[in-house]
Design an enzyme around this catalytic site. Structure first.
Site, PDB file in Angstrom:
ATOM      1  CB  SER A   4      -0.973   0.005   1.189  1.00 46.92           C
ATOM      2  OG  SER A   4      -2.090  -0.803   0.909  1.00 46.92           O
ATOM      3  CE  LYS A  49      -4.629   1.965  -0.445  1.00 51.04           C
ATOM      4  NZ  LYS A  49      -4.020   0.634  -0.376  1.00 51.04           N
ATOM      5  CB  SER A 102      -4.659   1.475   3.865  1.00 51.43           C
ATOM      6  OG  SER A 102      -3.737   1.092   2.867  1.00 51.43           O
ATOM      7  N   GLY A 139       2.072  -0.401   4.644  1.00 55.31           N
ATOM      8  CA  GLY A 139       1.737  -1.294   3.541  1.00 55.31           C
ATOM      9  C   GLY A 139       1.892  -2.732   3.973  1.00 55.31           C
ATOM     10  CB  SER A 140       0.323  -5.177   5.278  1.00 52.39           C
ATOM     11  OG  SER A 140       0.391  -6.525   5.688  1.00 52.39           O
TER      12      SER A 140
END
Length: 508
Positions: A93, A96, A342, A456-457
């Site tokens: 993420s 983004k 997110s 982010g994952s």
């Protein structure tokens, strides 16, 4: 501050960074032996920033991973530290960051989406003699209450009957609902919701194209649990296979939409005194979902269809007359739920919107071209990146950590930067739309309220990139991209947090 107190604070911060790296007690046995015990000697007042960071990166939990780390001075862009900084890695993420920066650069912070209600007929007394069109232009913030307002607006024009069809127009975007690399296993859930120009959200998290399913205990052990959908609609079908069990029993409820249908299967056991279970389920073909909820709003406001009317999809004629419309919140406000929470759907909708506005095609291909052009203007090398979606769900998107920090550096020079920075999660701030995905991380000084970064994952991927101010007031930019990790997500986040904590406690 005297030297003794200064030395004490440095040692405390070093100890805090060390503690962050220790495995959590409730995570079971670690997959790797933790080597962070050596950090006590490495992270002290005499260590350079490079020595401190290298000590963290020697943690054995990173064995077998590829980890990119990039640190820059925010004022000058000077690269202070790079570990695999030019290696292309999955950003999850952190993608983004590119999407939001491109949207601000190209669309502008004041940009708004719109939704329109139009007709190709004429009003004769209380009858609208013609078709009614609900035309979506990508707004992910459209709610049931907005459709209620549309119905009220029509009623205010004296319309109580419609002699024609109810038509949904989602042609503002193409009809490809899912990005090309989305895993099939993500598709039933809100993280993999389908993208349409005509769509609605169930609440003000604005997870467009989803419905909230809530399972509650009934009072009768011989009856299934109670199920409620928000918003109420006839578009989905609830398949309630739950069983009530005695008080004190263990709740075990699953909620999942069946692939290719709008059958939402609910199974498991609910105790008589059990707590509610709540889930956001994606909807198959969300344009029809929005149209169904709009028809209910019309009915609730006393507006009915006469004759052999149908509900269908089609494009609005060029000569259609506008009856009412609604604009979304400005982009700089939409970035708050997008970045703080997110929201994957927002990333994909913004991508298609940029393609529509600047390339006359609301598709991923054209939108990603716009994003790439924008980030290249912000200093990212076009030869080092591969972009596949706007949210970061793809395992085929690549960007080096050094390019991410370059993007974050260049963004500071833009007039829209305050909106960009304001959209990032803030470490340790418990308010959901302030701390976002960092609200339960780095909850003490020197990181609380100081680390401002995007998380982010993905499976085997964890990332963190953003801004932090050092102990002596130097604003820093950092990016940590960890790929090919097979341990617990909490374990790898401890390493990210330790790097951010080290930066926050460092004195130049």
């Amino acid at each position: 501050m005297n030297k003794k107190n200064h030395r004490t604070r440095i040692m405390l911060y070093a100890l805090f960074a060390l503690l962050l790296l220790m495995p959590m007690a409730d995570q079971g046995k670690a997959l790797f032996v933790d080597a962070s015990a050596d950090l006590t000697e490495e992270i002290d007042q005499n260590s350079t920033l490079k020595e401190k960071l290298e000590a963290i990166l020697n943690d054995q939990r990173l064995n077998g991973t590829v980890t990119g780390v990039s640190i820059r001075k925010a004022e000058t862009g000077e690269l202070l530290f790079s570990h695999e900084g030019n290696t292309r890695l999955h950003p999850a993420s952190n993608m983004k960051l590119l999407t939001s920066a491109a949207a601000l650069e190209k669309l502008g912070p004041d940009y708004q989406f719109s939704t329109e209600v139009l007709t190709d007929g004429q009003t004769k007394g209380k009858v609208l003699d013609g078709n009614l069109y609900l035309k979506g232009k990508g707004d992910p913030t459209l709610l049931k209450e907005d459709l209620n307002q549309f119905a009220a607006d029509l009623k205010g024009k004296g319309i109580t009957k419609i002699k024609g069809d109810l038509i949904g127009d989602d042609s503002w975007f193409d009809d490809i609902r899912l990005s090309q690399d989305l895993n099939w296993s993500d598709e039933p859930f809100y993280t993999g919701a389908q993208v349409s120009a005509l769509t609605i959200s169930p609440d003000d998290d604005y997870d467009a194209g989803t419905v909230i399913i809530e399972v509650m205990p009934s009072d009768d052990i011989d009856s299934p649990a109670i199920v409620r959908a928000t918003p109420e609609n006839d578009y989905i079908t609830i398949v309630n296979n739950t069983e009530m069990i005695a008080e004190g029993g263990t709740k075990d409820i699953s909620i999942e939409r069946e692939h290719g249908t709008n059958n939402i299967i609910i199974e498991g056991e609910m105790p008589l005194n059990g707590t509610n279970s709540k889930s956001w389920s994606s909807v198959w073909e969300p344009s029809g979902y929005a149209l169904d909820v709009f028809k209910q709003s019309l009915t609730e406001h006393g507006i009915s269809f006469i004759g052999k009317s149908t509900v269908k999809a089609a494009e609005t004629p060029d000569n259609a007359r506008l009856l009412t419309s609604k604009k979304s919140m400005p982009l700089e406000e939409l970035l708050i739920p997008f970045m703080k929470l997110s929201n994957n759907g927002h990333g994909e909708i913004l991508t298609k919107e940029m393609g529509r506005v600047f390339k006359d095609e609301g598709s991923w291909d054209k939108g990603l071209e716009v994003i790439k052009d924008a980030v290249v203007d912000l200093g990212v090398s076009p030869k080092t990146i591969q972009l596949r979606d706007g949210s970061g769900m793809s395992h085929k998107t690549y960007i080096p950590a050094n390019d991410l920090t370059q993007l974050l550096f260049s963004a500071q020079q833009r007039s829209w930067y305050p909106a960009f920075e304001n959209s990032l999660p803030v470490a340790g701030m418990t308010e959901r739309l302030v701390g976002g995905t960092l609200r339960s991380r780095m909850t003490a000084e020197p990181t609380k309220g100081n680390v401002i970064a995007k998380t982010g994952s993905l499976t085997s991927v964890s990332t963190l990139s953003g801004y932090v101010t050092s102990q002596d007031g130097e604003k820093l930019i950092f990016s940590v991209l960890i790929n090919n990790y097979l341990g617990s997500s909490s374990g790898i986040r401890q390493i990210e947090d330790a790097i951010a904590t080290t930066l926050a406690s460092h004195t130049f």
